[in-house]
Design a protein around this motif. Structure first.
Motif, PDB file in Angstrom:
ATOM      1  N   HIS A  84      28.884 -68.298  13.166  1.00  0.00           N
ATOM      2  CA  HIS A  84      28.751 -67.234  13.064  1.00  0.00           C
ATOM      3  C   HIS A  84      28.511 -66.778  11.388  1.00  0.00           C
ATOM      4  O   HIS A  84      28.047 -65.739  10.663  1.00  0.00           O
ATOM      5  N   LEU A  87      25.394 -68.417  10.509  1.00  0.00           N
ATOM      6  CA  LEU A  87      24.448 -67.331  10.304  1.00  0.00           C
ATOM      7  C   LEU A  87      24.601 -65.805   9.207  1.00  0.00           C
ATOM      8  O   LEU A  87      23.259 -65.448   8.864  1.00  0.00           O
ATOM      9  N   LEU A  88      25.609 -64.943   8.985  1.00  0.00           N
ATOM     10  CA  LEU A  88      25.545 -64.181   8.493  1.00  0.00           C
ATOM     11  C   LEU A  88      25.786 -65.020   7.140  1.00  0.00           C
ATOM     12  O   LEU A  88      24.757 -63.870   6.353  1.00  0.00           O
ATOM     13  N   HIS A  90      22.756 -66.607   6.650  1.00  0.00           N
ATOM     14  CA  HIS A  90      21.354 -67.002   6.601  1.00  0.00           C
ATOM     15  C   HIS A  90      21.065 -66.407   8.163  1.00  0.00           C
ATOM     16  O   HIS A  90      20.417 -66.228   8.984  1.00  0.00           O
ATOM     17  N   PRO A  91      20.644 -64.440   7.567  1.00  0.00           N
ATOM     18  CA  PRO A  91      20.177 -63.962   8.463  1.00  0.00           C
ATOM     19  C   PRO A  91      18.487 -63.431   8.852  1.00  0.00           C
ATOM     20  O   PRO A  91      18.522 -63.562   9.976  1.00  0.00           O
ATOM     21  N   GLU A  93      17.467 -66.220  10.082  1.00  0.00           N
ATOM     22  CA  GLU A  93      17.219 -66.915  11.840  1.00  0.00           C
ATOM     23  C   GLU A  93      17.715 -66.119  12.505  1.00  0.00           C
ATOM     24  O   GLU A  93      17.710 -66.334  13.436  1.00  0.00           O
ATOM     25  N   SER A  94      17.786 -64.953  13.006  1.00  0.00           N
ATOM     26  CA  SER A  94      18.832 -63.768  13.109  1.00  0.00           C
ATOM     27  C   SER A  94      17.054 -63.354  14.093  1.00  0.00           C
ATOM     28  O   SER A  94      16.421 -63.212  12.688  1.00  0.00           O
ATOM     29  N   ASP A  98      20.193 -61.140  20.324  1.00  0.00           N
ATOM     30  CA  ASP A  98      20.656 -61.842  20.557  1.00  0.00           C
ATOM     31  C   ASP A  98      20.727 -61.952  22.266  1.00  0.00           C
ATOM     32  O   ASP A  98      21.064 -61.501  22.782  1.00  0.00           O
ATOM     33  N   CYS A 123      25.165 -60.274  15.399  1.00  0.00           N
ATOM     34  CA  CYS A 123      25.841 -60.750  14.590  1.00  0.00           C
ATOM     35  C   CYS A 123      25.204 -61.110  13.203  1.00  0.00           C
ATOM     36  O   CYS A 123      26.503 -61.437  12.607  1.00  0.00           O
ATOM     37  N   SER A 124      24.620 -60.608  12.991  1.00  0.00           N
ATOM     38  CA  SER A 124      23.996 -60.876  11.072  1.00  0.00           C
ATOM     39  C   SER A 124      24.577 -59.955  10.319  1.00  0.00           C
ATOM     40  O   SER A 124      24.052 -59.953   9.161  1.00  0.00           O
ATOM     41  N   LYS A 126      25.878 -57.068   8.183  1.00  0.00           N
ATOM     42  CA  LYS A 126      26.387 -57.553   7.221  1.00  0.00           C
ATOM     43  C   LYS A 126      27.625 -56.008   7.211  1.00  0.00           C
ATOM     44  O   LYS A 126      27.429 -55.191   6.896  1.00  0.00           O
TER      45      LYS A 126
END
Length: 160
Positions: A84, A87-88, A90-91, A93-94, A98, A123-124, A126
């Protein structure tokens, strides 16, 4: 490890889940913290630690088994929270929605306890930092501490 430390670890893990539900229901800085699929999976990890430690405190003959299960739950939590946090950072990649969300929300437990297990967030996303860290970063820190404590106490000689 004696009974009291297991109870403390159990209560602490459960309190982290309660704090997450409070963030979800009340919010922070006027922002609602909707749980994403990875957040829900982290709650499962904390509940795994809490239940395993509670059973370790209550059933001395199986203490090592439940201690091991608590370590597995904490290790699982480190992996999920670590992903997680990655993923934050590397936004890109989302993909937005999901596919894990559909699977989690179809589980019976998500239908029975939606306030605890229903995934609604991204999940991404902020969200506002709490004391300088995002919630998944805090989760990674707490899972790492729980795992470290459980590992150290598992291999420490008991003083009978």
């Amino acid at each position: 490890m004696k009974r009291t430390p297991y109870l403390i670890l159990s209560i602490f893990s459960l309190s982290l889940v309660i704090f997450a539900v409070i963030l979800q229901q009340v919010g922070y800085q006027n922002v609602s913290f909707l749980p994403c699929p990875l957040c829900v999976l982290q709650r499962v990890g904390y509940l795994g630690v809490a239940i395993s430690c509670l059973l370790a405190a209550g059933i001395p003959i199986l203490r090592k088994l439940f201690h091991g299960l608590a370590m597995l739950a904490a290790g699982y939590g480190v992996a999920v929270a670590g992903h997680h946090v990655w993923l934050l950072s590397h936004p890109a990649e989302s993909c937005g929605i999901d596919p894990l969300e559909l699977w989690i929300n179809q589980l019976q437990v998500a239908n029975k306890l939606p306030w605890l297990f229903k995934a609604d967030g991204l999940c991404s996303a902020k969200l506002p930092a709490i004391l300088g860290l995002q919630v998944p970063e805090w989760s990674l820190v707490w899972f790492a501490i729980l795992l470290l404590v459980l590992l150290i106490t598992f291999f420490k000689k008991s003083q009978a």
